[in-house]
Design a protein around this motif. Structure first.
Motif, short mmCIF file in Angstrom:
data_model
loop_
_atom_site.label_atom_id
_atom_site.label_comp_id
_atom_site.label_asym_id
_atom_site.label_seq_id
_atom_site.Cartn_x
_atom_site.Cartn_y
_atom_site.Cartn_z
N LYS A 297 -4.90 3.17 -0.80
CA LYS A 297 -3.85 4.16 -1.10
C LYS A 297 -2.47 3.58 -0.83
O LYS A 297 -1.54 3.74 -1.64
N ASN A 298 -2.32 2.88 0.30
CA ASN A 298 -1.02 2.29 0.64
C ASN A 298 -0.60 1.23 -0.37
O ASN A 298 0.58 1.18 -0.77
N ASN A 299 -1.54 0.39 -0.79
CA ASN A 299 -1.20 -0.65 -1.77
C ASN A 299 -0.78 -0.04 -3.10
O ASN A 299 0.17 -0.51 -3.74
N ALA A 300 -1.51 0.98 -3.54
CA ALA A 300 -1.17 1.62 -4.82
C ALA A 300 0.18 2.33 -4.72
O ALA A 300 1.01 2.25 -5.64
N ALA A 301 0.42 3.02 -3.62
CA ALA A 301 1.70 3.71 -3.45
C ALA A 301 2.86 2.72 -3.40
O ALA A 301 3.95 2.98 -3.93
N TYR A 302 2.62 1.56 -2.79
CA TYR A 302 3.65 0.52 -2.74
C TYR A 302 4.02 0.07 -4.14
O TYR A 302 5.21 -0.09 -4.46
N LEU A 303 3.02 -0.15 -4.98
CA LEU A 303 3.30 -0.55 -6.36
C LEU A 303 4.11 0.51 -7.09
O LEU A 303 5.10 0.20 -7.78
N ARG A 304 3.71 1.77 -6.97
CA ARG A 304 4.44 2.84 -7.67
C ARG A 304 5.89 2.90 -7.19
O ARG A 304 6.81 3.08 -8.00
N ASP A 305 6.09 2.77 -5.88
CA ASP A 305 7.46 2.80 -5.34
C ASP A 305 8.28 1.61 -5.84
O ASP A 305 9.48 1.75 -6.13
N ARG A 306 7.66 0.45 -5.97
CA ARG A 306 8.38 -0.74 -6.44
C ARG A 306 8.77 -0.60 -7.91
O ARG A 306 9.81 -1.12 -8.34
N PHE A 307 7.94 0.09 -8.69
CA PHE A 307 8.25 0.27 -10.12
C PHE A 307 9.30 1.35 -10.35
O PHE A 307 9.99 1.34 -11.37
N ALA A 308 9.41 2.29 -9.43
CA ALA A 308 10.23 3.49 -9.64
C ALA A 308 11.68 3.21 -10.05
O ALA A 308 12.23 3.91 -10.91
N PRO A 309 12.37 2.19 -9.48
CA PRO A 309 13.78 1.99 -9.85
C PRO A 309 14.00 1.44 -11.25
O PRO A 309 15.16 1.42 -11.71
N TYR A 310 12.98 1.00 -11.93
CA TYR A 310 13.17 0.28 -13.20
C TYR A 310 12.93 1.20 -14.39
O TYR A 310 11.81 1.68 -14.62
N ASP A 311 13.99 1.45 -15.14
CA ASP A 311 13.90 2.37 -16.28
C ASP A 311 12.95 1.87 -17.36
O ASP A 311 12.39 2.66 -18.12
N GLN A 312 12.78 0.55 -17.45
CA GLN A 312 11.95 0.01 -18.52
C GLN A 312 10.45 0.13 -18.23
O GLN A 312 9.63 -0.15 -19.10
#
Length: 392
Positions: A297-312
């Protein structure tokens, strides 16, 4: 349970030396004990013959059933070995004596192969297929399930715990309570949750639970399991086309079912896979399912958070509870080229297309998604390298 020692788990996983593996929702990397269990049995067959090797390993083979039972909080007699999750699922469906007008109640997010099987039952037997509504935040609405149970009194309620096309975790225990309350048969597809989340069939209150070993359980391909409840066994329910393993032939015109979930098995199987599957379950239990669930869960949440700032990059996962599958869409990009670029960078991923998640993808307005599914042996550095490749 043990403390999470990721470096030790990585030592146990030879495949990580070659690439970053983020395709655990497809097939995870096997740890050494799984590989060794299969290799040892194949060598036993090589030196002694197939039948003879099976006889020599009989005690260890039989330990498969209590091992899976411990994973699910049940008893050994409730477990069957199968060739895959879909094999398990179809055996479960074929044990239900559907009649014209019977209702199957399912969800918009149930796995594509399950949806196809329901439609085939509809065409062949006149079964009615009904899908419950989703919550605004995503995932099936338990209130809709209850309303439809009251309205239709379905022969079967079927729910996929985690769909193949997103990180959504469905409320299978809450729906199980409804199925018990209204006396409906309940089938749970745990293909993506087995090995990722703790599974307790007493809490879920299902009659059938199906899964594979190759995904988050880190076992071999070609191996699956089926849980069958006592009430299914007591009702003498069994799949179509039994054999000499699942039934006996006491008289010329009569057969008798075996008294356990083994009535859902076939006599012939690859015993190296059985032993590899057992080793995979034992390894997961040693790591601890709560530990695994937390890290995934932590690894997946980390990925989602890292992607969040990128509009593309558009993260597609929706639902109150999200697990270890991260799905993203990059508008204007060709999916095959994205996957190939990741592979060239030493990163394993997978693609999901509309045909595998038609209802969900139409609602999200996409034709495809890149699926990244980290496991507990993945590191933050690996996740960062993956994000860096996608935002280039």
């Amino acid at each position: 349970m043990v403390n999470m020692n990721i470096q030790q788990f990585r030592v146990d996983t030879p495949g990580i030396a070659n690439f970053i593996h983020l395709n655990n929702a497809g097939a995870a990397l096997m740890p050494k004990p799984v590989i060794e269990a299969m290799r040892d049995h194949l060598e036993l067959e090589l030196l002694n013959g197939g039948y003879e090797a099976a006889a020599m390993a009989r005690k260890e083979i039989e330990e498969f059933y209590p091992a899976v039972a411990r994973l699910l909080n049940t008893e050994a007699h409730n477990i069957a070995f199968t060739a895959s999750a879909t094999d398990s699922y179809n055996r479960a469906l074929s044990s239900i004596p559907f009649e014209r007008g019977d209702v199957i109640l399912t969800t918009n997010n149930d796995y594509v192969s399950n949806q196809i099987a329901f439609l085939q039952l509809q065409d062949r037997f006149g079964v009615q297929l009904v899908r419950a509504a989703d919550l605004p935040a995503g995932g099936v609405d338990p209130s809709s399930v209850e309303d439809l149970i009251k309205a239709h009194r379905p022969r079967l309620v079927a729910v996929t715990h985690i769909p193949t096309n997103s990180g959504l975790i469905q409320p299978v225990a809450e729906i199980g309570a409804l199925c018990r309350q209204y006396d409906c048969l309940y089938l749970v597809d745990a293909c993506q949750s087995a090995g990722q989340l703790p599974l307790d069939v007493q809490e879920i209150q299902c009659d059938y639970l199906t899964a594979t070993f190759r995904k988050f359980l880190r076992g071999p391909r070609g191996a699956g399991f089926l849980y069958v409840s006592d009430r299914v066994l007591e009702r003498a329910m069994a799949p179509l086309f039994l054999d000499l393993h699942s039934a006996t032939w006491p008289d010329a015109d009569r057969y008798e079912l075996v008294d356990s979930a083994k009535r859902f098995e076939n006599w012939e199987r690859a015993y190296a896979l059985v032993l590899g599957a057992k080793a995979a379950v034992e390894y997961a239990l040693k790591v601890g399912m709560d530990n695994i669930a937390r890290q995934v869960k932590n690894n997946a949440a980390y990925l989602r958070d890292r992607f969040a700032p990128y509009d593309q990059i558009r993260v597609l996962d929706r639902g109150e509870h999200l697990g270890g599958i991260v799905t993203v869409h990059i508008p204007g990009k060709k999916p095959g080229m994205i996957k190939s670029r990741l592979r060239e960078a030493g990163i394993n991923s997978s693609l999901v297309f509309r045909g595998s998640a038609l209802i969900d993808f139409d609602e999200k307005g996409v034709e495809w998604a890149l699926r990244l599914s980290p496991h507990y042996y993945n590191t933050v550095e690996e996740l960062d390298r993956t994000v860096a490749q996608l935002i280039r």
